[in-house]
Write a protein that holds these residues in place. Structure first.
Motif: not given
Length: 170
Positions: A120-129, A83-92
Motif C-alpha cells: 500500500v505504501f509503495v503504490v501510494g508513493v508511486v502515485l504521488l511521484t 490530480t487523481v494520482n495525487i489524491v489517490l496516492g495520499a489516500v493510499f
C-alpha cells in the motif's frame, strides 16, 4: 479556437500522468480481481495468502474500485489525471498508516499483514511521484506550463523577429 485551461500546453507531462494512472490502475484492477476470486466472506480477519500477500474479497473490491478510478483518470488525462494520482496516492499512504495502527488488533477486518502494508505504501508513493512529476518543485523551468500559470506576470514574451535594415532597400 478555444484553449482548454485545465490541460497544460505541454502534452509530454500529460502522457506521464496518463501512463502512471493507467499502469497503477491496471495493476490494482488485476490484483483486485485475483484477490476477490474464490473468497467466500466479505470481512474477515483471516485471508488466503496469494504471492505473499493476504487476500480478502472486500480488499479485492476496494482495489478494483481504486484501479477503475485511476483508469478513468488516465482516459481523461491532463491535469485531471495528475490530480487523481495525487489524491489517490495520499489516500493510499494514509490507509497504509491506518493499516499499521490496526495490524494486530481485532479491528483488522481486512486481514492485513505487513506485506500488504508495504504494498500500500509503495503504490501510494508511486502515485504521488507520477502525479507530482513536473508539477511541484522549487525549480521548475520557465517553459513549464505550471510555472507559467503561477507566474503570469513574469513570463517573458517571445523575441520578435526584426527585419534586417538592408532587406528591401535599394
Amino acid at each position: 479556437m478555444r484553449l482548454d485551461r485545465n490541460r497544460p500546453a505541454d502534452r509530454r507531462l500529460g502522457n506521464v500522468y496518463r501512463f502512471g494512472a493507467a499502469l497503477t490502475g491496471g495493476v490494482l484492477v488485476v490484483c483486485g480481481l485475483f484477490g476477490a476470486a474464490d473468497q467466500s466472506t466479505l470481512l474477515t480477519s483471516e485471508g488466503e495468502v496469494v504471492s505473499g500477500i493476504s487476500a480478502t474479497e472486500a480488499r479485492g473490491f476496494l482495489m478494483v474500485a481504486f484501479g477503475s478510478l485511476l483508469l478513468g483518470g488516465a482516459v481523461v488525462g491532463g491535469t485531471f489525471a495528475s490530480t487523481v494520482n495525487i489524491v489517490l496516492g495520499a489516500v493510499f499512504v494514509l490507509s497504509g498508516l491506518t493499516a499499521l495502527a490496526v495490524l494486530d488488533t481485532p479491528y483488522n477486518l481486512l486481514a492485513l499483514r505487513m506485506p500488504n502494508v508495504i504494498c500500500v505504501f509503495v503504490v501510494g508513493v508511486v502515485l504521488l511521484t507520477f502525479g507530482m512529476y513536473g508539477r511541484f518543485s522549487g525549480r521548475l523551468p520557465y517553459d513549464n506550463p505550471y510555472w507559467r500559470s503561477r507566474h503570469p506576470h513574469a513570463v517573458p514574451e517571445p523575441p520578435r523577429r526584426q527585419r534586417p535594415f538592408f532587406v528591401g532597400r535599394g
